[in-house]
Design a protein around this motif. Structure first.
Motif, PDB file in Angstrom:
ATOM      1  N   ILE A  23      -5.150 -22.099 -10.364  1.00 42.52           N
ATOM      2  CA  ILE A  23      -5.635 -22.951  -9.648  1.00 42.52           C
ATOM      3  C   ILE A  23      -5.157 -22.559  -7.912  1.00 42.52           C
ATOM      4  O   ILE A  23      -5.770 -22.784  -7.526  1.00 42.52           O
ATOM      5  CB  ILE A  23      -5.639 -23.887  -9.606  1.00 42.52           C
ATOM      6  CG1 ILE A  23      -3.943 -24.192  -9.436  1.00 42.52           C
ATOM      7  CG2 ILE A  23      -5.614 -24.682 -11.002  1.00 42.52           C
ATOM      8  CD1 ILE A  23      -3.140 -25.719  -8.997  1.00 42.52           C
ATOM      9  N   ALA A  24      -4.229 -21.367  -7.696  1.00 43.07           N
ATOM     10  CA  ALA A  24      -4.448 -20.582  -6.798  1.00 43.07           C
ATOM     11  C   ALA A  24      -3.712 -19.528  -6.472  1.00 43.07           C
ATOM     12  O   ALA A  24      -3.511 -18.775  -6.537  1.00 43.07           O
ATOM     13  CB  ALA A  24      -2.456 -21.375  -6.644  1.00 43.07           C
ATOM     14  N   GLU A  25      -5.586 -18.803  -6.507  1.00 44.10           N
ATOM     15  CA  GLU A  25      -5.622 -17.163  -6.280  1.00 44.10           C
ATOM     16  C   GLU A  25      -5.348 -17.085  -4.930  1.00 44.10           C
ATOM     17  O   GLU A  25      -5.209 -17.808  -4.200  1.00 44.10           O
ATOM     18  CB  GLU A  25      -7.448 -17.206  -6.224  1.00 44.10           C
ATOM     19  CG  GLU A  25      -7.826 -17.785  -7.346  1.00 44.10           C
ATOM     20  CD  GLU A  25      -9.391 -17.428  -7.204  1.00 44.10           C
ATOM     21  OE1 GLU A  25      -9.731 -16.840  -6.547  1.00 44.10           O
ATOM     22  OE2 GLU A  25      -9.998 -18.178  -8.463  1.00 44.10           O
ATOM     23  N   TYR A  26      -4.858 -15.551  -5.243  1.00 46.18           N
ATOM     24  CA  TYR A  26      -4.649 -15.261  -3.724  1.00 46.18           C
ATOM     25  C   TYR A  26      -5.846 -14.835  -2.894  1.00 46.18           C
ATOM     26  O   TYR A  26      -5.982 -14.313  -2.883  1.00 46.18           O
ATOM     27  CB  TYR A  26      -3.444 -13.449  -4.346  1.00 46.18           C
ATOM     28  CG  TYR A  26      -2.165 -13.939  -5.229  1.00 46.18           C
ATOM     29  CD1 TYR A  26      -1.231 -13.698  -4.096  1.00 46.18           C
ATOM     30  CD2 TYR A  26      -2.335 -13.408  -6.408  1.00 46.18           C
ATOM     31  CE1 TYR A  26       0.315 -13.394  -5.023  1.00 46.18           C
ATOM     32  CE2 TYR A  26      -1.322 -13.677  -7.017  1.00 46.18           C
ATOM     33  CZ  TYR A  26      -0.056 -13.497  -6.296  1.00 46.18           C
ATOM     34  OH  TYR A  26       1.471 -13.399  -6.926  1.00 46.18           O
ATOM     35  N   PRO A  27      -5.381 -15.110  -1.716  1.00 49.95           N
ATOM     36  CA  PRO A  27      -6.500 -14.715  -0.196  1.00 49.95           C
ATOM     37  C   PRO A  27      -5.680 -13.518  -0.541  1.00 49.95           C
ATOM     38  O   PRO A  27      -5.052 -12.532  -0.831  1.00 49.95           O
ATOM     39  CB  PRO A  27      -5.374 -15.335   0.866  1.00 49.95           C
ATOM     40  CG  PRO A  27      -4.652 -15.952   0.229  1.00 49.95           C
ATOM     41  CD  PRO A  27      -4.280 -15.726  -1.073  1.00 49.95           C
ATOM     42  N   LYS A  28      -7.765 -12.910  -0.219  1.00 45.66           N
ATOM     43  CA  LYS A  28      -8.202 -12.054   0.142  1.00 45.66           C
ATOM     44  C   LYS A  28      -6.903 -10.468   0.638  1.00 45.66           C
ATOM     45  O   LYS A  28      -6.842  -9.456   0.525  1.00 45.66           O
ATOM     46  CB  LYS A  28      -9.538 -11.467   0.947  1.00 45.66           C
ATOM     47  CG  LYS A  28      -9.736 -12.241  -0.171  1.00 45.66           C
ATOM     48  CD  LYS A  28     -12.266 -11.818   0.354  1.00 45.66           C
ATOM     49  CE  LYS A  28     -13.084 -12.554  -0.268  1.00 45.66           C
ATOM     50  NZ  LYS A  28     -14.408 -12.235   0.415  1.00 45.66           N
ATOM     51  N   ASP A  29      -6.282 -11.362   1.925  1.00 41.14           N
ATOM     52  CA  ASP A  29      -5.959 -11.015   2.580  1.00 41.14           C
ATOM     53  C   ASP A  29      -4.385 -10.619   2.106  1.00 41.14           C
ATOM     54  O   ASP A  29      -3.071 -10.106   3.398  1.00 41.14           O
ATOM     55  CB  ASP A  29      -6.129 -10.879   4.082  1.00 41.14           C
ATOM     56  CG  ASP A  29      -5.569 -11.669   5.235  1.00 41.14           C
ATOM     57  OD1 ASP A  29      -6.038 -12.698   4.049  1.00 41.14           O
ATOM     58  OD2 ASP A  29      -5.668 -12.172   6.101  1.00 41.14           O
ATOM     59  N   PHE A  30      -4.032 -10.855   1.591  1.00 41.04           N
ATOM     60  CA  PHE A  30      -2.300 -11.695   0.776  1.00 41.04           C
ATOM     61  C   PHE A  30      -1.855  -9.991   0.788  1.00 41.04           C
ATOM     62  O   PHE A  30      -2.119  -9.605   0.052  1.00 41.04           O
ATOM     63  CB  PHE A  30      -2.588 -12.467   0.049  1.00 41.04           C
ATOM     64  CG  PHE A  30      -0.895 -12.440  -0.458  1.00 41.04           C
ATOM     65  CD1 PHE A  30      -0.565 -14.111  -0.653  1.00 41.04           C
ATOM     66  CD2 PHE A  30      -0.260 -12.024  -1.900  1.00 41.04           C
ATOM     67  CE1 PHE A  30       1.126 -13.472  -0.863  1.00 41.04           C
ATOM     68  CE2 PHE A  30       1.168 -11.867  -1.840  1.00 41.04           C
ATOM     69  CZ  PHE A  30       1.710 -13.348  -1.160  1.00 41.04           C
ATOM     70  N   GLU A  31      -0.394  -9.730   1.034  1.00 39.51           N
ATOM     71  CA  GLU A  31       0.120  -8.400   1.041  1.00 39.51           C
ATOM     72  C   GLU A  31       1.204  -8.520   0.064  1.00 39.51           C
ATOM     73  O   GLU A  31       2.177  -9.614   0.039  1.00 39.51           O
ATOM     74  CB  GLU A  31       0.755  -8.029   2.092  1.00 39.51           C
ATOM     75  CG  GLU A  31      -0.439  -8.640   3.817  1.00 39.51           C
ATOM     76  CD  GLU A  31       0.063  -7.234   4.492  1.00 39.51           C
ATOM     77  OE1 GLU A  31       1.108  -5.849   4.832  1.00 39.51           O
ATOM     78  OE2 GLU A  31       0.087  -7.237   5.657  1.00 39.51           O
ATOM     79  N   PHE A  32       0.912  -7.565  -0.942  1.00 35.53           N
ATOM     80  CA  PHE A  32       1.389  -7.760  -2.513  1.00 35.53           C
ATOM     81  C   PHE A  32       2.691  -7.458  -1.659  1.00 35.53           C
ATOM     82  O   PHE A  32       2.870  -5.746  -1.318  1.00 35.53           O
ATOM     83  CB  PHE A  32       0.752  -7.631  -3.985  1.00 35.53           C
ATOM     84  CG  PHE A  32      -0.330  -8.285  -3.316  1.00 35.53           C
ATOM     85  CD1 PHE A  32      -0.035  -9.517  -4.273  1.00 35.53           C
ATOM     86  CD2 PHE A  32      -1.417  -7.957  -3.027  1.00 35.53           C
ATOM     87  CE1 PHE A  32      -1.967 -10.123  -4.701  1.00 35.53           C
ATOM     88  CE2 PHE A  32      -3.060  -8.572  -3.277  1.00 35.53           C
ATOM     89  CZ  PHE A  32      -3.306 -10.105  -4.546  1.00 35.53           C
ATOM     90  N   ARG A  33       3.560  -7.159  -3.282  1.00 28.84           N
ATOM     91  CA  ARG A  33       5.214  -6.794  -2.984  1.00 28.84           C
ATOM     92  C   ARG A  33       4.441  -5.359  -3.524  1.00 28.84           C
ATOM     93  O   ARG A  33       4.066  -5.262  -4.136  1.00 28.84           O
ATOM     94  CB  ARG A  33       5.777  -7.289  -3.947  1.00 28.84           C
ATOM     95  CG  ARG A  33       7.293  -6.656  -4.341  1.00 28.84           C
ATOM     96  CD  ARG A  33       7.874  -7.581  -5.695  1.00 28.84           C
ATOM     97  NE  ARG A  33       9.483  -6.600  -5.794  1.00 28.84           N
ATOM     98  CZ  ARG A  33       9.375  -5.598  -6.801  1.00 28.84           C
ATOM     99  NH1 ARG A  33       8.406  -5.966  -6.914  1.00 28.84           N
ATOM    100  NH2 ARG A  33      10.350  -5.778  -6.920  1.00 28.84           N
ATOM    101  N   LYS A  34       5.991  -4.552  -3.127  1.00 30.34           N
ATOM    102  CA  LYS A  34       5.430  -3.798  -3.363  1.00 30.34           C
ATOM    103  C   LYS A  34       6.993  -2.581  -3.946  1.00 30.34           C
ATOM    104  O   LYS A  34       7.908  -4.194  -4.474  1.00 30.34           O
ATOM    105  CB  LYS A  34       6.288  -2.072  -1.631  1.00 30.34           C
ATOM    106  CG  LYS A  34       4.842  -2.562  -0.858  1.00 30.34           C
ATOM    107  CD  LYS A  34       4.741  -1.389   0.500  1.00 30.34           C
ATOM    108  CE  LYS A  34       4.247  -1.733   1.014  1.00 30.34           C
ATOM    109  NZ  LYS A  34       4.227  -0.892   2.800  1.00 30.34           N
ATOM    110  N   GLU A  35       6.481  -1.387  -4.787  1.00 27.33           N
ATOM    111  CA  GLU A  35       7.737  -1.780  -5.873  1.00 27.33           C
ATOM    112  C   GLU A  35       8.818  -1.508  -5.574  1.00 27.33           C
ATOM    113  O   GLU A  35      10.175  -1.987  -6.293  1.00 27.33           O
ATOM    114  CB  GLU A  35       7.212   0.025  -6.496  1.00 27.33           C
ATOM    115  CG  GLU A  35       8.160   0.639  -7.635  1.00 27.33           C
ATOM    116  CD  GLU A  35       7.479   1.200  -7.623  1.00 27.33           C
ATOM    117  OE1 GLU A  35       8.712   1.900  -9.050  1.00 27.33           O
ATOM    118  OE2 GLU A  35       7.301   2.610  -7.413  1.00 27.33           O
ATOM    119  N   LYS A  36       9.467  -1.173  -4.165  1.00 25.87           N
ATOM    120  CA  LYS A  36      10.733  -1.312  -4.098  1.00 25.87           C
ATOM    121  C   LYS A  36      11.573  -2.641  -3.311  1.00 25.87           C
ATOM    122  O   LYS A  36      13.211  -2.744  -2.298  1.00 25.87           O
ATOM    123  CB  LYS A  36      11.249   0.210  -3.077  1.00 25.87           C
ATOM    124  CG  LYS A  36      11.527   1.089  -4.495  1.00 25.87           C
ATOM    125  CD  LYS A  36      11.238   2.610  -3.707  1.00 25.87           C
ATOM    126  CE  LYS A  36      12.148   3.457  -4.359  1.00 25.87           C
ATOM    127  NZ  LYS A  36      12.622   4.527  -3.639  1.00 25.87           N
TER     128      LYS A  36
END
Length: 257
Positions: free
Chosen positions: A171-184
């Motif tokens: 029910i809570a989709e990520y917004p299109k320009d959401f900046e995801f976590r990088k590996e480190k």
């Protein structure tokens, strides 16, 4: 650094001598302490044997680095029916277990001998149940409750810790320009604490949110609203403690990708 290593190398024999002397000192000190506690133990054991002959039994509650129970008052009342007195003892992690609380140990051995080894444990279960009945309107901590899932349709307790997280993102989709976590990068997360009442309703929802990527804070209101909506719409299963339905605190933590 090089000077330090050379200095250590030159003084190795002196250091070993000092270390040996220190270790000997420690051994002497430990032996002295053990002799002291051994004498205390023998005296306590003798006193316990004397009281047992006079038909005086005492059960001890332990404090310190040991498990402590919420139902002490209830078990005290149960033990009084068997003419068993109550006292308390402190457990020291720095003292050998076989040399401390020897009076209490001797008393427990006698109680087990007279009433059976499962006697105290069985009374403990009765006392725990009585405690819950005496405090039926208390708000119990999550860990105080039975290991039953409070999320609907979970097959077991462990499923609780993952299924609600998966359903939240439906029910809570990520917004299109959401900046995801990088590996480190460190994880970002949103958490909630609320009260789940005996009738299945919820109250006192408290939500906290942390984004490692500061740009995502513009979605704080969005995710906070969605989590509150998720909590209110879910048909939570009331918690149980010792089989009794109780009010409880529910903690949720969801990590962002």
């Amino acid at each position: 650094m090089l000077y330090f290593l050379i200095s250590c190398g030159k003084s190795t024999s002196q250091n070993q001598a000092k270390k040996s002397k220190t270790e000997k000192g420690k051994i002497v000190k430990i032996d002295s302490e053990n002799k002291y506690w051994d004498s205390i133990c023998k005296l306590e054991t003798k006193n316990a044997e004397k009281d047992i002959k006079q038909n005086k039994l005492t059960y001890f509650h332990y404090f310190g680095m040991v498990v402590q129970y919420r139902s002490n008052e209830e078990i005290n009342k149960l033990l009084s029916k068997y003419n068993i007195s109550i006292d308390s003892a402190f457990y020291y992690c720095t003292v050998p277990s076989e040399l401390q609380n020897c009076y209490a140990h001797k008393m427990r051995q006698e109680i087990d001998k007279r009433f059976g080894k499962s006697f105290i444990d069985s009374l403990g279960v009765i006392a725990e149940k009585q405690y819950v009945k005496n405090n039926i309107n208390k708000i119990y901590e999550f860990e105080e409750c039975d290991t039953l899932s409070r999320y609907p349709n979970d097959k077991n307790y462990s499923a609780f810790f993952k299924n609600y997280k998966n359903d939240f993102f439906k029910i809570a989709e990520y917004p299109k320009d959401f900046e995801f976590r990088k590996e480190k990068d460190s994880y970002s997360w949103i958490s909630a604490d609320f009260i789940l009442h005996k009738d299945g309703t919820v109250s006192e929802i408290d939500i906290e949110l942390t984004f490692q990527n500061k740009k995502n804070y513009k979605y704080s209101s969005y995710f906070t609203t969605k989590l509150k909506e998720f909590i209110l719409k879910t048909k939570w299963i009331p918690a149980k403690s010792m089989g009794e339905i109780v009010n409880s605190k529910i903690p949720l933590t969801i990590h962002f990708k």
